[in-house]
Design an enzyme around this catalytic site. Structure first.
Site, PDB file in Angstrom:
ATOM      1  N   TRP A 157       9.010   4.760 -13.371  1.00 20.52           N
ATOM      2  CA  TRP A 157       9.690   5.384 -14.784  1.00 20.52           C
ATOM      3  C   TRP A 157       8.688   5.003 -15.767  1.00 20.52           C
ATOM      4  CZ3 TRP A 157      12.371   8.134 -11.920  1.00 20.52           C
ATOM      5  CH2 TRP A 157      13.304   7.898 -10.909  1.00 20.52           C
ATOM      6  N   GLU A 365      15.584   2.611 -21.237  1.00 21.21           N
ATOM      7  CA  GLU A 365      15.673   1.271 -22.043  1.00 21.21           C
ATOM      8  C   GLU A 365      17.015   0.526 -21.701  1.00 21.21           C
ATOM      9  OE1 GLU A 365      13.813   0.485 -25.594  1.00 21.21           O
ATOM     10  OE2 GLU A 365      12.169   2.237 -25.132  1.00 21.21           O
TER      11      GLU A 365
HETATM   12  N1  COS Z   1      16.339 -12.287 -25.182  1.00 18.29           N
HETATM   13  C1  COS Z   1      15.776 -13.577 -24.926  1.00 18.29           C
HETATM   14  N2  COS Z   1      16.233 -14.294 -23.840  1.00 18.29           N
HETATM   15  C2  COS Z   1      17.131 -13.520 -23.054  1.00 18.29           C
HETATM   16  C3  COS Z   1      17.785 -12.291 -23.550  1.00 18.29           C
HETATM   17  C4  COS Z   1      17.379 -11.690 -24.733  1.00 18.29           C
HETATM   18  N3  COS Z   1      17.817 -10.614 -25.136  1.00 18.29           N
HETATM   19  N4  COS Z   1      18.639 -11.791 -22.520  1.00 18.29           N
HETATM   20  C5  COS Z   1      18.674 -12.793 -21.691  1.00 18.29           C
HETATM   21  N5  COS Z   1      17.764 -13.807 -21.860  1.00 18.29           N
HETATM   22  C6  COS Z   1      17.452 -14.954 -20.985  1.00 18.29           C
HETATM   23  C7  COS Z   1      18.986 -15.680 -20.883  1.00 18.29           C
HETATM   24  O1  COS Z   1      19.126 -16.470 -21.896  1.00 18.29           O
HETATM   25  C8  COS Z   1      18.502 -16.723 -19.584  1.00 18.29           C
HETATM   26  O2  COS Z   1      17.774 -17.573 -19.943  1.00 18.29           O
HETATM   27  P1  COS Z   1      17.712 -18.890 -19.324  1.00 18.29           P
HETATM   28  O3  COS Z   1      17.354 -18.811 -17.831  1.00 18.29           O
HETATM   29  O4  COS Z   1      16.823 -19.970 -19.885  1.00 18.29           O
HETATM   30  O5  COS Z   1      19.464 -19.521 -19.343  1.00 18.29           O
HETATM   31  C9  COS Z   1      17.823 -15.692 -18.883  1.00 18.29           C
HETATM   32  O6  COS Z   1      16.989 -14.908 -19.869  1.00 18.29           O
HETATM   33  C10 COS Z   1      18.323 -14.693 -17.826  1.00 18.29           C
HETATM   34  O7  COS Z   1      19.260 -14.123 -18.395  1.00 18.29           O
HETATM   35  P2  COS Z   1      20.307 -13.441 -17.668  1.00 18.29           P
HETATM   36  O8  COS Z   1      21.221 -14.364 -16.747  1.00 18.29           O
HETATM   37  O9  COS Z   1      21.520 -12.752 -18.656  1.00 18.29           O
HETATM   38  O10 COS Z   1      19.698 -12.372 -16.665  1.00 18.29           O
HETATM   39  P3  COS Z   1      20.123 -11.171 -15.784  1.00 18.29           P
HETATM   40  O11 COS Z   1      19.265 -11.203 -14.425  1.00 18.29           O
HETATM   41  O12 COS Z   1      21.626 -11.210 -15.545  1.00 18.29           O
HETATM   42  O13 COS Z   1      19.973  -9.656 -16.619  1.00 18.29           O
HETATM   43  C11 COS Z   1      20.280  -7.806 -18.144  1.00 18.29           C
HETATM   44  C12 COS Z   1      20.384  -9.504 -17.703  1.00 18.29           C
HETATM   45  C13 COS Z   1      20.915  -6.922 -17.063  1.00 18.29           C
HETATM   46  C14 COS Z   1      20.820  -7.585 -19.508  1.00 18.29           C
HETATM   47  C15 COS Z   1      18.728  -7.505 -18.073  1.00 18.29           C
HETATM   48  O14 COS Z   1      18.333  -7.582 -16.762  1.00 18.29           O
HETATM   49  C16 COS Z   1      18.393  -6.103 -18.696  1.00 18.29           C
HETATM   50  O15 COS Z   1      18.421  -5.872 -19.720  1.00 18.29           O
HETATM   51  N6  COS Z   1      18.390  -5.139 -17.594  1.00 18.29           N
HETATM   52  C17 COS Z   1      18.116  -3.808 -17.960  1.00 18.29           C
HETATM   53  C18 COS Z   1      16.403  -3.471 -18.065  1.00 18.29           C
HETATM   54  C19 COS Z   1      16.048  -2.267 -18.894  1.00 18.29           C
HETATM   55  O16 COS Z   1      16.395  -2.212 -19.880  1.00 18.29           O
HETATM   56  N7  COS Z   1      15.203  -1.439 -18.163  1.00 18.29           N
HETATM   57  C20 COS Z   1      14.758  -0.243 -18.936  1.00 18.29           C
HETATM   58  C21 COS Z   1      13.221  -0.662 -18.714  1.00 18.29           C
HETATM   59  S1  COS Z   1      12.387  -0.209 -19.829  1.00 18.29           S
HETATM   60  S2  COS Z   1      12.405   1.797 -20.002  1.00 18.29           S
END
Ligand code: COS
Length: 381
Positions: A157, A365
């Site tokens: 993608w 995104e």
């Molecule tokens: N900014 C900074 N740090 C962040 C953050 C943010 N926005 N969101 C999460 N983190 C940090 C958390 O604080 C956590 O840190 P610690 O390990 O130090 O506690 C770590 O990252 C892991 O966070 P989390 O457990 O929430 O991660 P997940 O694996 O559950 O994933 C989602 C969270 C689902 C929100 C994330 O994987 C996501 O955004 N997925 C979609 C990806 C996307 O948009 N793809 C499109 C591609 S680009 S076209």
């Protein structure tokens, strides 16, 4: 949450200039771009000649130093004319945000001026076939080799694949799920292979592809952020990019509604314009209300990013802006097809293209289900 924002007179004037530019130079190319599915270089050259490729980069790298609100204004106006063109405007910023926020000064000096001038374009290599929503499941790996890293794997993608000459790549540098990912910037001709270009429902003027790395050698100087910091680099970047996808969705919706209103005032049935039918008037009023609400969420999230997110609200605000605006875009463009009846379903009119383009804004995104997860996490922990 911060106060609602009002555009300055300067921003309103700027919007009027970009609106005229989009009407004159971009809108006339939109239908043909959608029909051929080819990257529209004349549209890109037009963005370059308006110096829009450098809009939101700091002045020290040759950019205009504009705010994210300004970037949203431009995105909206371009998307109202041609969503694919608005994506070519946005994509390099997504690819370059990790450079801007986590790259060394040397890397910024090396790449940002090229992006500003439009000589280079950048893509964002995050998603994989089995790691899209679940970023931390990625398997592309980078192994240290002296002063370099050797990257192997593949990404899917990838917007602007094959057009971009720069790729931000997230790769696994250890087995830790989140703390084992590191970000890099690589040049295409170091060995970024384009395996496939997708055939898509919409946004056809913007190529989407699968890219592959086989022993891609990247100097450690091209690492963005610390080793193991890549997951946070990726999330930090998406927090600052999702609001602009919201702006794109607002633009698509507004473009479709503007067209449909013109059509409804012209088109007569039963001896009077269809715009006089209250059923359609209420649908149009609902559409306008929702677009305005979406626009305000978008501006608010962009303003938060411009302020430096002092209260740690941007993640949620960006997710709200992106999800709400893209749901509105899908709903409004679908209604606009309905306003035009059978004509709306043909490619003689732009609304069916806008409906197809809108769909992607609910998916990329981060799907709108992921945005709701982000919002819920901020609400509920
Ligand atoms: N900014 C900074 N740090 C962040 C953050 C943010 N926005 N969101 C999460 N983190 C940090 C958390 O604080 C956590 O840190 P610690 O390990 O130090 O506690 C770590 O990252 C892991 O966070 P989390 O457990 O929430 O991660 P997940 O694996 O559950 O994933 C989602 C969270 C689902 C929100 C994330 O994987 C996501 O955004 N997925 C979609 C990806 C996307 O948009 N793809 C499109 C591609 S680009 S076209």
């Amino acid at each position: 949450m911060s106060q609602p924002i009002t555009l300055t007179d300067e921003q309103r004037d700027f919007r009027a200039v970009v609106r005229q530019f989009a009407a004159d130079k971009i809108a006339p190319l939109a239908a043909e771009t959608d029909r051929t599915g080819e990257y529209c270089w004349p549209a890109f050259r037009a963005l370059q000649s308006m110096e829009l490729t450098g809009l939101s980069y700091p002045v020290e790298y040759g950019g205009s130093g504009a705010s994210l609100v300004d970037q949203a204004i431009v995105t909206e106006e371009l998307a109202a004319a041609c969503a694919s063109t608005s994506l070519m405007f946005l994509i390099s910023k997504l690819g370059m945000l990790p450079v801007l926020n986590f790259g060394s000064e040397e890397i910024k000096q090396r790449y940002l001026p090229r992006i500003v001038s439009g000589e280079s374009q950048a893509s964002y290599g995050l998603s994989e076939a089995d790691a899209g929503s679940d970023v931390a499941s990625m398997t592309t790996r980078a192994e240290r080799d002296g002063d370099d890293w050797i990257i192997n794997g593949s990404k899917v993608w990838i917007t602007n694949a094959g057009i971009s000459d720069l790729y931000t790549i997230f790769a696994r540098t250890s087995a830790d799920r989140h703390a084992g990912i590191t970000a890099f910037i690589a040049e295409a001709d170091w060995g970024v292979h384009i395996d496939k270009l997708e055939t898509k429902l919409g946004m056809k003027g913007s190529p989407t592809g699968v890219i592959r790395f086989e022993d891609l050698r990247v100097p450690d100087s091209h690492r963005l952020g610390e080793v193991g910091e890549g997951f946070k680099v990726a999330m930090h970047t998406l927090d600052r990019s999702r609001p602009t996808i919201g702006a794109q969705a607002v633009g698509i919706a507004q473009g479709a509604l503007d067209f449909a209103i013109g059509y409804m005032q012209e088109r007569t049935t039963f001896g009077r314009p269809i715009a006089t039918n209250q059923g359609l008037q209420w649908m149009a009023a609902d559409a306008a209300m929702k677009i305005e609400a979406a626009r305000n969420l978008v501006y608010k999230a962009c303003a938060l990013a411009d302020e430096g997110d002092p209260r740690d609200e941007l993640s949620m605000a960006g997710a709200m802006a992106k999800a709400f605006a893209s749901d509105v875009a899908m709903e409004v463009t679908t209604d606009c097809v309905q306003f035009l009846g059978g004509y709306g379903y043909t490619n003689e009119f732009p609304v069916e293209r806008m409906m197809r383009d809108a769909k992607l804004t609910q998916i990329y995104e981060g799907t709108n289900q992921i945005q709701r997860m982000v919002i819920a996490k901020h609400l509920l922990g």
